[in-house]
Design a protein around this motif. Sequence first.
Motif, PDB file in Angstrom:
ATOM      1  N   UNK A 140       3.127  13.413   4.874  1.00 37.38           N
ATOM      2  CA  UNK A 140       1.839  12.719   4.866  1.00 37.38           C
ATOM      3  C   UNK A 140       1.909  11.368   4.148  1.00 37.38           C
ATOM      4  N   UNK A 141       3.019  11.054   3.518  1.00 37.92           N
ATOM      5  CA  UNK A 141       3.161   9.765   2.836  1.00 37.92           C
ATOM      6  C   UNK A 141       3.114   8.618   3.836  1.00 37.92           C
ATOM      7  N   UNK A 142       2.432   7.555   3.461  1.00 35.37           N
ATOM      8  CA  UNK A 142       2.393   6.346   4.280  1.00 35.37           C
ATOM      9  C   UNK A 142       2.539   5.131   3.369  1.00 35.37           C
TER      10      UNK A 142
ATOM     11  N   UNK B  33     -10.055  15.511   0.119  1.00 35.12           N
ATOM     12  CA  UNK B  33      -9.091  14.634  -0.528  1.00 35.12           C
ATOM     13  C   UNK B  33      -7.723  14.839   0.116  1.00 35.12           C
ATOM     14  N   UNK B  34      -6.875  13.831  -0.015  1.00 36.66           N
ATOM     15  CA  UNK B  34      -5.518  13.904   0.519  1.00 36.66           C
ATOM     16  C   UNK B  34      -4.565  14.301  -0.598  1.00 36.66           C
ATOM     17  N   UNK B  35      -3.389  14.838  -0.253  1.00 33.07           N
ATOM     18  CA  UNK B  35      -2.403  15.152  -1.295  1.00 33.07           C
ATOM     19  C   UNK B  35      -1.950  13.879  -1.990  1.00 33.07           C
TER      20      UNK B  35
ATOM     21  N   UNK C   5       0.848  -1.193   0.000  1.00 34.14           N
ATOM     22  CA  UNK C   5       0.000   0.000   0.000  1.00 34.14           C
ATOM     23  C   UNK C   5       0.880   1.238   0.000  1.00 34.14           C
ATOM     24  N   UNK C   6       0.607   2.151  -0.922  1.00 32.90           N
ATOM     25  CA  UNK C   6       1.289   3.446  -0.967  1.00 32.90           C
ATOM     26  C   UNK C   6       0.220   4.534  -1.005  1.00 32.90           C
ATOM     27  N   UNK C   7       0.234   5.404  -0.021  1.00 31.19           N
ATOM     28  CA  UNK C   7      -0.798   6.435   0.015  1.00 31.19           C
ATOM     29  C   UNK C   7      -0.395   7.606   0.888  1.00 31.19           C
ATOM     30  N   UNK C   8      -1.387   8.331   1.343  1.00 31.45           N
ATOM     31  CA  UNK C   8      -1.169   9.509   2.173  1.00 31.45           C
ATOM     32  C   UNK C   8      -2.219   9.554   3.279  1.00 31.45           C
ATOM     33  N   UNK C   9      -1.939  10.351   4.302  1.00 31.57           N
ATOM     34  CA  UNK C   9      -2.898  10.578   5.380  1.00 31.57           C
ATOM     35  C   UNK C   9      -3.737  11.805   5.043  1.00 31.57           C
TER      36      UNK C   9
END
Length: 213
Positions: free
Chosen positions: A171-173, A161-163, A150-154
Motif C-alpha cells: 500500500x506504500x506510495x 484510516x490507512x496503514x 510525497x510519502x504515504x499509503x493507499x
Amino acid sequence: MRWSLVGGATLCVALAACSTTGRKAIVTVPVTQPTGWRATATDDDQSRIDGLAGRWQRMLAAVPARLRARVAAQGKLLDPTAGLDAPTLSPGSYQCRLVRVGGRGGVTSYKPDFCYVAASGGKRSFTKQTGTQLPGGWLFDDADGKRVIFLGTLRPRQAEIAPAYGESPQRDVAAVIERFAPFRWRMVFARNDGQGDHTLEIYELTPVVNGSS
C-alpha cells in the motif's frame, strides 16, 4: 513510519596491505545519516523516485505517433523539464485531475477529484478525498528546491484510516510534486503499476477557488 537506524559514527576499514613497518593501514570512512525524505522513504521508494525521470521519458517515447496529439494537448503538464522553483503547496483544497500515460489509450485524462493539503505542527500532509484511489501521507521539501516528495499509503475506501507508511509495502506510495505553471502543480507517482511499469500516473493539482469543495 520507517526511520533509518544508521548512526552517525565513522566506519573503520582495515586494509590488507601492510606498510614497510609491518603495521596495517587504517582508513576511516564517514557514514552519512540520511536526512529529509530519505530518512523516511523505503529503499524501494528511494530507487523509484531516483529513477522517475528516466521512466517518464520512456513512457512518453512509447506513446504511438497516432496518439502524440494527446500528449501535446496536455501542454507542460507532461513535460518532464517544466518544473519551476517554489514547489510548496499551500494548505487548502485542490482539484486533482488524473492523467495516465501509457496503456492502450496512450494518454488518458479523467474527471477531477478533490484533494486537501493540511499543515500542523510544522508538518504538511496530502489527502485525496474522492475517487477510487485514495492516497494520503506526508510532504517533504527536497534539497534541490524544485520539488516536494510525497510519502504515504493507499487507503481502502471502506477504511477510515490507512496503514502507516512502511508497514504495508503493497500500500506504500511515493510521488514527486512540482510546480509547472502559475497556480498549477503536478504530482507524479513513482510506483510499480502492477503491469510491468507500462503506465505512469500524473495528477494535475489546481487550487479550489475560495478553498471550498
